[in-house]
Design a protein around this motif. Structure first.
Motif, PDB file in Angstrom:
ATOM      1  N   GLU A 149      -6.912  35.334 -71.336  1.00  0.00           N
ATOM      2  CA  GLU A 149      -8.241  35.704 -70.093  1.00  0.00           C
ATOM      3  C   GLU A 149      -7.492  36.916 -69.119  1.00  0.00           C
ATOM      4  O   GLU A 149      -8.128  37.460 -68.347  1.00  0.00           O
ATOM      5  N   SER A 150      -5.826  37.495 -69.378  1.00  0.00           N
ATOM      6  CA  SER A 150      -5.388  38.266 -68.426  1.00  0.00           C
ATOM      7  C   SER A 150      -5.188  39.624 -68.256  1.00  0.00           C
ATOM      8  O   SER A 150      -5.460  40.022 -69.367  1.00  0.00           O
ATOM      9  N   PRO A 151      -6.215  39.992 -67.167  1.00  0.00           N
ATOM     10  CA  PRO A 151      -6.374  40.649 -66.840  1.00  0.00           C
ATOM     11  C   PRO A 151      -5.736  42.432 -67.306  1.00  0.00           C
ATOM     12  O   PRO A 151      -6.305  43.369 -67.685  1.00  0.00           O
ATOM     13  N   ASP A 152      -4.413  41.880 -67.321  1.00  0.00           N
ATOM     14  CA  ASP A 152      -2.994  42.624 -67.422  1.00  0.00           C
ATOM     15  C   ASP A 152      -3.076  43.142 -69.349  1.00  0.00           C
ATOM     16  O   ASP A 152      -1.756  44.191 -69.573  1.00  0.00           O
ATOM     17  N   LEU A 153      -3.389  42.176 -70.389  1.00  0.00           N
ATOM     18  CA  LEU A 153      -3.720  42.557 -71.542  1.00  0.00           C
ATOM     19  C   LEU A 153      -5.037  43.393 -71.747  1.00  0.00           C
ATOM     20  O   LEU A 153      -6.668  42.843 -71.953  1.00  0.00           O
ATOM     21  N   ILE A 154      -4.612  44.027 -73.219  1.00  0.00           N
ATOM     22  CA  ILE A 154      -5.834  44.344 -73.769  1.00  0.00           C
ATOM     23  C   ILE A 154      -5.911  43.959 -75.032  1.00  0.00           C
ATOM     24  O   ILE A 154      -5.431  43.379 -76.163  1.00  0.00           O
ATOM     25  N   VAL A 155      -7.043  43.281 -75.092  1.00  0.00           N
ATOM     26  CA  VAL A 155      -7.604  42.992 -76.427  1.00  0.00           C
ATOM     27  C   VAL A 155      -8.868  43.313 -76.868  1.00  0.00           C
ATOM     28  O   VAL A 155      -9.948  43.719 -77.086  1.00  0.00           O
ATOM     29  N   ARG A 156      -8.675  43.444 -78.316  1.00  0.00           N
ATOM     30  CA  ARG A 156      -9.684  43.641 -79.482  1.00  0.00           C
ATOM     31  C   ARG A 156      -9.504  42.488 -80.678  1.00  0.00           C
ATOM     32  O   ARG A 156      -8.621  41.700 -81.264  1.00  0.00           O
ATOM     33  N   ARG A 157     -10.464  42.337 -81.362  1.00  0.00           N
ATOM     34  CA  ARG A 157     -10.859  41.777 -82.160  1.00  0.00           C
ATOM     35  C   ARG A 157     -10.576  42.314 -83.462  1.00  0.00           C
ATOM     36  O   ARG A 157     -11.744  42.993 -83.781  1.00  0.00           O
ATOM     37  N   LEU A 158      -9.430  41.554 -84.029  1.00  0.00           N
ATOM     38  CA  LEU A 158      -9.610  41.942 -85.643  1.00  0.00           C
ATOM     39  C   LEU A 158     -10.012  41.458 -86.434  1.00  0.00           C
ATOM     40  O   LEU A 158     -10.689  42.366 -87.711  1.00  0.00           O
ATOM     41  N   ALA A 159     -10.368  40.252 -86.947  1.00  0.00           N
ATOM     42  CA  ALA A 159     -10.988  40.324 -87.567  1.00  0.00           C
ATOM     43  C   ALA A 159     -12.359  38.601 -87.238  1.00  0.00           C
ATOM     44  O   ALA A 159     -11.879  37.345 -86.805  1.00  0.00           O
ATOM     45  N   GLN A 160     -13.128  38.285 -88.530  1.00  0.00           N
ATOM     46  CA  GLN A 160     -13.940  36.474 -88.298  1.00  0.00           C
ATOM     47  C   GLN A 160     -13.234  35.830 -89.244  1.00  0.00           C
ATOM     48  O   GLN A 160     -14.377  36.592 -90.603  1.00  0.00           O
ATOM     49  N   LEU A 161     -12.648  35.438 -89.548  1.00  0.00           N
ATOM     50  CA  LEU A 161     -12.026  34.371 -91.140  1.00  0.00           C
ATOM     51  C   LEU A 161     -12.448  33.154 -90.976  1.00  0.00           C
ATOM     52  O   LEU A 161     -13.320  31.893 -89.811  1.00  0.00           O
TER      53      LEU A 161
END
Length: 290
Positions: A149-161
């Motif tokens: 949840e940190s605002p300093d981090l960039i998050v990208r969903r790679l896959a749903q397994l």
């Protein structure tokens, strides 16, 4: 604090409780840590730790120093991240944190492709069930199943397994297949320890577990697989890996669950050339699998 570097020695002792633990964390000898703490206490004219027979305990002065010392630590890490983030060369080191299972199936093949295309990039792969702290530069990239949840981090969903229920051929020959709706009655179960994955003790892929016999518990994904392969019982496993094990058979195929895999990077490093090169290749590795 006359020497800013003393902050990291102080924090290491405060967090580990011993000179030996701090020395191991910092990569120095125990005597060096002791000298730095003594020098810091002399410079501040204050006792920062109570020396007990088993550990170092913060005094009131030490507790008061924790906040400022952590602020110094955060400022130093921010400087490092911003300087590293200015690098536009396809060379240098990328530190990637992930789990054993994701590492074996997706990350290591991606690393091989990175090395083939960009031989100037070296990759350090850290596998652990614990989440690496990207703010403290424990890793540049993390590939994990929990979204931060940190605002300093960039998050990208790679896959749903997908996960499914599996048992070994030997187990099924001896005990038969579990049937949907019977809550594993008459069957042994292979489980993560309750503290590691509490939800597993209520249901596996939506099938209640209360009639099953928990025959084996572990905190390790590798051991969960090995226990299932050795015939200790039925368990829930990620399909991307379990389907490639010749000794495992998927049972109750209608019972399944899904989980997301996230790529996480600190905003200061995200656009670095070598980090972008790795992200591009590892993302394609996941896309090819789903």
């Amino acid at each position: 604090m006359t020497n800013w570097d003393n902050a990291r020695f102080f924090l290491a002792v405060a967090r580990t409780g011993t000179l030996r633990g701090a020395a191991a964390r910092l990569g120095v000898d125990q005597a060096t840590v002791g000298r730095r703490i003594a020098a810091l206490e002399e410079a501040l004219s204050a006792r920062l730790f109570l020396r007990t027979p088993t550990m170092y305990v913060l005094t009131s002065a030490g507790e008061a120093l924790m906040g400022p010392a952590e602020a110094i630590e955060q400022a130093v890490h921010q400087i490092e991240r911003r300087i590293v983030g200015m690098d536009d060369q396809l060379c240098g080191t990328v530190r990637v944190a992930t789990t054993d299972s994701l590492g074996k199936r997706f990350v290591v093949p991606a690393i091989a492709k990175v090395r083939a295309l960009h031989p100037g990039i070296d990759v350090v792969c850290v596998t652990s069930p614990n989440m690496a702290n990207l703010t403290r530069r424990e890793a540049d990239i993390a590939i994990r199943t929990l979204r931060p949840e940190s605002p300093d981090l960039i998050v990208r969903r790679l896959a749903q397994l997908e996960t499914g229920l599996y048992a070994s051929r030997a187990y099924l020959a001896a005990r038969g297949e579990p049937r949907e709706g019977e809550a594993f009655e008459g069957h042994d179960l292979v489980m993560y320890q309750r503290a590691v994955v509490p939800s597993m003790w209520d249901a596996l892929c939506g099938e209640p577990t209360h009639r099953g016999n928990v025959a084996f518990q572990t905190s390790s994904t590798m051991m969960l697989f090995e226990a299932a392969i050795c015939g200790l019982g039925v368990t829930e496993l990620p399909c991307f890996r379990a389907d490639s094990e010749p000794e495992l058979v998927r049972v109750m195929r209608k019972r399944l669950d899904r989980f997301d895999v996230w790529l996480v990077a600190h905003a200061d490093l995200y656009k670095t050339a070598r980090v972008q090169a790795f992200i591009d290749i590892v993302a394609r590795e996941f896309e090819a699998a789903v």
